[in-house]
Enzyme design. Structure first.
Site, PDB file in Angstrom:
ATOM      1  N   GLY A   1       0.801  -1.217   0.000  1.00 40.77           N
ATOM      2  CA  GLY A   1       0.000   0.000   0.000  1.00 40.77           C
ATOM      3  C   GLY A   1       0.834   1.268   0.000  1.00 40.77           C
ATOM      4  O   GLY A   1       0.641   2.162  -0.809  1.00 40.77           O
TER       5      GLY A   1
ATOM      6  N   ASN B   1       8.661   6.026   4.954  1.00 40.44           N
ATOM      7  CA  ASN B   1      10.002   6.638   4.979  1.00 40.44           C
ATOM      8  C   ASN B   1       9.967   8.020   5.628  1.00 40.44           C
ATOM      9  O   ASN B   1       9.072   8.812   5.361  1.00 40.44           O
ATOM     10  CB  ASN B   1      10.526   6.799   3.553  1.00 40.44           C
TER      11      ASN B   1
ATOM     12  N   HIS C   1      -2.279   5.898   8.444  1.00 43.03           N
ATOM     13  CA  HIS C   1      -1.384   4.844   8.927  1.00 43.03           C
ATOM     14  C   HIS C   1       0.085   5.252   8.744  1.00 43.03           C
ATOM     15  O   HIS C   1       0.873   5.202   9.685  1.00 43.03           O
ATOM     16  CB  HIS C   1      -1.686   3.543   8.179  1.00 43.03           C
ATOM     17  N   GLU C   2       0.427   5.655   7.537  1.00 44.13           N
ATOM     18  CA  GLU C   2       1.832   6.005   7.280  1.00 44.13           C
ATOM     19  C   GLU C   2       2.233   7.232   8.086  1.00 44.13           C
ATOM     20  O   GLU C   2       3.337   7.306   8.621  1.00 44.13           O
ATOM     21  CB  GLU C   2       2.087   6.236   5.791  1.00 44.13           C
TER      22      GLU C   2
ATOM     23  N   GLU D   1       3.708  -2.195  13.636  1.00 41.83           N
ATOM     24  CA  GLU D   1       2.570  -2.406  12.731  1.00 41.83           C
ATOM     25  C   GLU D   1       1.253  -2.624  13.481  1.00 41.83           C
ATOM     26  O   GLU D   1       0.226  -2.044  13.125  1.00 41.83           O
ATOM     27  CB  GLU D   1       2.854  -3.547  11.754  1.00 41.83           C
TER      28      GLU D   1
HETATM   29  N1  B3K Z   1       5.901  -0.586   6.670  1.00 43.17           N
HETATM   30  C1  B3K Z   1       5.430  -0.801   5.341  1.00 43.17           C
HETATM   31  C2  B3K Z   1       5.441  -2.235   4.936  1.00 43.17           C
HETATM   32  C3  B3K Z   1       6.689  -2.660   4.269  1.00 43.17           C
HETATM   33  C4  B3K Z   1       6.527  -4.049   3.686  1.00 43.17           C
HETATM   34  C5  B3K Z   1       7.795  -4.557   3.168  1.00 43.17           C
HETATM   35  N2  B3K Z   1       7.663  -5.846   2.526  1.00 43.17           N
HETATM   36  C6  B3K Z   1       4.056  -0.275   5.145  1.00 43.17           C
HETATM   37  C7  B3K Z   1       3.256  -0.116   6.381  1.00 43.17           C
HETATM   38  O1  B3K Z   1       2.916  -1.046   7.071  1.00 43.17           O
HETATM   39  O2  B3K Z   1       2.970   0.998   6.720  1.00 43.17           O
HETATM   40 ZN    ZN Z   2       2.582   0.061   8.793  1.00 46.81          ZN
END
Ligand code: B3K
Ligand code: ZN
Length: 884
Positions: A268, A272, A304-305, A327
């Site tokens: 999704g 970063n 979420h991000e 998560e």
């Molecule tokens: N942290 C990323 C997920 C990365 C998956 C790598 N295979 C997206 C998220 O959970 O916000």
């Molecule tokens: Zn996440």
């Protein structure tokens, strides 16, 4: 691709890193046929290993061509290091040193979409979990946190926009039409949060004033043709920023926050630091092209991000076994955000429905693992429903047990104590405990024991003593590597209802007065008795309200009890739950009757519940839609001992038709009534609720095969003022027997939207999910459509994923052709994109659920995949575990 068999990594083998990286300076020279990555690392031996001789420095690296290495500005010759296909080893001479490395990579050939790659005309990155090692040699582990400064150089014409994490500190021109930009991120971070983007992008600007009065620049970058589709994402971002301040006291920390939308992305989105990279499907939303569901997904993923900035970035994970630390917590945070922005009850119903149909199945399958796994071969395989959704349920239970205020005290302490650190799930729990003087020793079994617990409850009323006894028994099935389970702490939210459906006062034995009319019991023993006193009449318990624990609840409700609860429970969630469990009971009964070859007869009580709900104007229309929607085929498969796909499909379809025929009049009148006031499109909860019910009714009415329904549906398809209504009409037509109207609609839709990849994804998935006979052939035909490509994960999910996960009747064709087709695609995808290949395996790993002939066919396909060449660790792990 690695060829040797992947090894298993164990949590118990965790060791602190031998070396740390204080500063990371990166320079990227981007070209069309390669990229040069120059890194300069300020390193030191980790104090933990002080005393003895300096250990060798082992850096991670994969698919890299090493060009040069220098230690403290002295170029090393090739005999000073060892390189293999996953590492670079050398011997430092001092405790502190500077290491400079140049590697060459080929982003344009990176089809795995991990590391630095090209999506369309732009360069972008995806580093979590272990993608940074495909960019340069590094200590690519989350407990190594470093301050990054990044310079990006590229040709100006094709790549006018050059981005990385943090703040832009300098930029300039080179001769030959090239230019550069330098970004500096002041917050130390693990390499998995590194990001870079270079492309020709349109920028949407906005700003946000934080609670302390700082101005933050907000930017969304998209391909120019998508510039009109960013408003909703931007609004969602600002709402998320405000919500995190209000609910968690968390303020944003940099002066700039950027989101970039890319078309080719494995999941999704990615959090970063300061530069989120998103699958365009989770950014773009316009009423003409995106459904209400897509609007809600954009809002949830943006939130979420953004929330990860604290739960993930400022406080990160020590190792990947702790993945749910960030998560599970962040999914809980985004779910609460969505509940606050929309209907809380409906959000909970959606999440519970999803969890039960999917995570419960994972927990009962060969890949079952605890929320904090003990081992893995390929970490990419552990971005699972268990880590995310069950992990969020675990945090929700902590929230329930502590109450909102206690939970907030705990998270305040967690963020304060661990800011800038890489920590563990135990650290999270310890902060909640310390802030509340709580003891979660037993609760922590939710992190270490896999499997879905079963909570069996029995009630006994004694009129003579006015007591009601609740006997609770818990157990948990064996899962791979775990046979014996200890009791969990299960928060059981409940009320007792009297004959009118009113909540009665609750007074437990030993208490001097009632504690209100709803309570949360903590079930901690394998068998535990709770006695309520002063209960003036025999109650009907309303149990596990709001799904207060991720368990399978068993209570000997009669169908009449369920009808009563569906009509009267003051708790909205449990009203839905009662209607749902009534439907499950009815469907399961009919499946047995169908298998015995006897004629089907619908229990009129289900019909009456649906009729009553349809006529109840006081209910949120979205709730009515949720109640009318029967349990999915996937959920019925999950519940079955041995799933008979044909019977499940036949009976569910038959019940839908019976309901439609019997309730046609009521449905028509509600349908028409909802049409009034449709007006211009609005994306608020109320309008979405109205569309949701209206389109659910359209789906039912089309099953009556009346000419009126057909003409209303065709008219809606043609005249709809938004994609939600247009798509609902298309779904109904595609699943109808009206060949001519169906083909005309599909044709028209494809012509009109062929320039919109996300709309075409919908077009693929609607057809791939259609249960009508011949589904496999239709999907095979669509694979040849010019808009389809195996290289784009969204397309793979839309066509192959929808077929294998949502089209059970066709995927499970008795001759095994559905399995063979999916296996063929996995073998092909394994070469292109191992992460996506591994995801597509899930439906095949569920072979134990089906009859023996199907089991054999599914296993044969798994064995064929296992025997194929160049198997990635991703696919190898899932296939080998599911055949074990
Ligand atoms: N942290 C990323 C997920 C990365 C998956 C790598 N295979 C997206 C998220 O959970 O916000
Ligand atoms: Zn996440």
């Amino acid at each position: 691709m690695r060829t040797e068999q992947p090894t298993t990594i164990h949590l118990t083998d965790y060791r602190q890193p031998d070396y740390l990286i204080d500063e990371t300076h990166l320079t990227f020279e981007l070209f069309e046929d390669h990229a040069l990555v120059h890194s300069r690392l300020a390193m030191r031996a980790n104090a933990a290993g002080e005393g003895g001789a300096l250990p060798p420095l082992v850096l991670h690296g994969q698919d890299l061509v090493l060009q040069s290495v220098a230690l403290d500005e002295q170029a090393l010759t090739a005999d000073a290091w060892q390189v293999d296909d996953s590492s670079l080893t050398l011997q430092p001479q001092a405790r502190e040193f500077e290491l400079a490395i140049t590697t060459r990579i080929e982003p344009q050939n990176n089809t795995a979409l991990e590391g630095l790659y090209k999506s369309g005309g732009m360069f972008c990155t995806q580093c979590e979990a272990e993608g940074f090692r495909k960019i340069t040699y590094y200590l690519d582990r989350p407990d190594v946190m470093s301050r990054f400064t990044t310079t990006v150089m590229a040709e100006r014409g094709s790549y006018p926009v050059l981005l990385s994490n943090g703040n832009l500190i300098a930029s300039g021109e080179h001769e030959g039409g090239r230019h550069w930009a330098t970004w500096e991120d002041p917050f130390p971070k693990p390499a998995y949060l590194f990001a870079l983007v270079a492309g020709d992008l349109y920028r949407i600007d906005d700003s946000f004033t934080t609670m302390s009065g700082r101005e933050v620049e907000l930017r969304i970058y998209v391909e120019p043709e998508n510039r009109e589709q960013c408003g909703h994402a931007m609004d969602s971002l600002k709402r998320s920023m405000r919500w995190d301040e209000e609910v968690y006291g968390r303020e944003y920390d940099l002066d700039i926050f950027m989101i970039v939308a890319v078309n080719d992305f494995n999941m999704g989105a990615m959090e970063n630091k300061g530069l989120n990279i998103f699958n365009s499907s989770c950014v773009l939303a316009h009423p003409d092209t995106a459904t209400d569901m897509a609007f809600q997904r954009v809002e949830a993923v943006v939130a979420h991000e953004y929330f990860h900035n604290w739960s993930g970035n400022r406080v990160t994970c020590r190792d990947w076994f702790q993945l749910s630390l960030k998560e599970g917590f962040t999914v809980f945070r985004d779910a609460e955000f969505s509940a606050d922005m929309n209907s809380r009850t409906v959000k909970r119903i959606e999440d519970v429905t999803f969890l039960r149909a999917n995570q419960f199945a994972e927990d009962a399958g060969p890949m079952a693992h605890p929320v904090r796994p003990d081992s893995y071969m390929e970490i990419s395989n552990f971005y699972t429903l268990t880590i995310y959704e069950k992990g969020a349920e675990v945090v929700r239970m902590l929230h329930t047990l502590l109450g909102a205020e206690g939970f907030r005290k705990g998270t305040d302490l967690y963020f304060e104590r661990h800011d800038g650190q890489a920590v563990t799930c135990d650290d999270f729990i310890a902060a909640l405990e310390d802030a509340n003087e709580a003891d979660f020793t037993q609760f922590k079994r939710w992190y270490s024991q896999a499997g879905t617990p079963v909570l069996q409850v029995d009630g006994r009323y004694d009129a003579a003593s006015s007591t009601f006894q609740l006997l609770c028994r818990q157990s948990c099935p064996a899962t791979p590597g775990q046979t014996e389970k200890l009791p969990f702490v299960i928060p059981l939210r409940l009320a007792l209802l009297d004959g009118e459906g009113r909540e009665m006062p609750l007074q437990l034995a030993g208490e001097t007065q009632a504690r209100g009319t709803e309570t949360v019991l903590a079930v901690t023993e394998a068998e535990q008795l709770f006695v309520f006193e002063n209960v003036r009449e025999e109650p009907l318990p309303s149990l596990l309200r709001g799904f207060s624990a991720p368990v399978k609840l068993v209570y000997p409700y009669s169908r009449d009890d369920r009808v009563f609860l569906a009509m009267h429970d003051p708790d909205g969630f449990n009203r839905w739950e009662a209607a749902q469990s009534l439907a499950v009971d009815v469907l399961q009964g009919l499946i047995g009757i169908h298998q015995a070859g006897r004629p089907l007869l619908l229990d009129q009580r289900l019909l009456e519940v649906h009729r009553a709900v349809l006529k109840d104007d006081s209910l949120d229309p979205a709730m009515v839609a949720e109640i009318l929607r029967l349990p999915s085929e996937a959920y019925l498969v999950e519940l079955a001992e041995e799933a008979d796909v044909e019977a499940i499909h036949h009976v569910r379809d038959w019940v839908r038709r019976e309901l439609a025929t019997a309730l046609a009049e009521t449905m028509w009148s509600r349908f028409r009534q909802l049409g009034d006031g449709a007006g211009a499109y609005r994306a608020d909860a109320e309008s979405m609720a109205r569309r949701s019910l209206r389109n659910t009714l359209l789906g039912y009415l089309m099953l009556t095969e009346s000419s009126e329904a057909l003409s209303v549906c065709v008219q809606q398809f043609v005249e709809a003022g938004n994609m939600t209504d247009r798509q609902a009409a298309l779904v109904a037509l595609v699943n109808s027997p009206h060949e001519q109207q169906k083909h005309a609609a599909l044709e028209e839709f494809a012509q009109r939207w062929n320039a919109y990849p996300l709309v075409m994804d919908q077009w693929f998935s609607i057809q791939a999910a259609s249960p009508l006979p011949g589904g496999l052939e239709r999907v095979q035909g669509l694979m040849k459509h010019p808009a389809f490509t195996l290289r784009n994960p969204n397309k793979v999910r839309a066509l192959i994923g929808a077929f294998a996960n949502q089209n059970l009747a066709n995927f499970h064709r008795a001759d095994g052709a559905g399995y063979r087709f999916v296996a063929d695609q996995i073998i092909e995808l394994n070469r292109l994109n191992p992460q996506i290949a591994s995801r597509m395996l899930t439906p095949l790993t569920r072979w134990r659920k089906f009859d023996e002939p199907r089991q054999l066919l599914m296993k044969a396909e798994l064995a064929r995949i296992l025997a194929s060449d160049d198997l990635s660790p991703d696919v190898y792990e899932v296939v080998s575990k599911s055949l074990a």
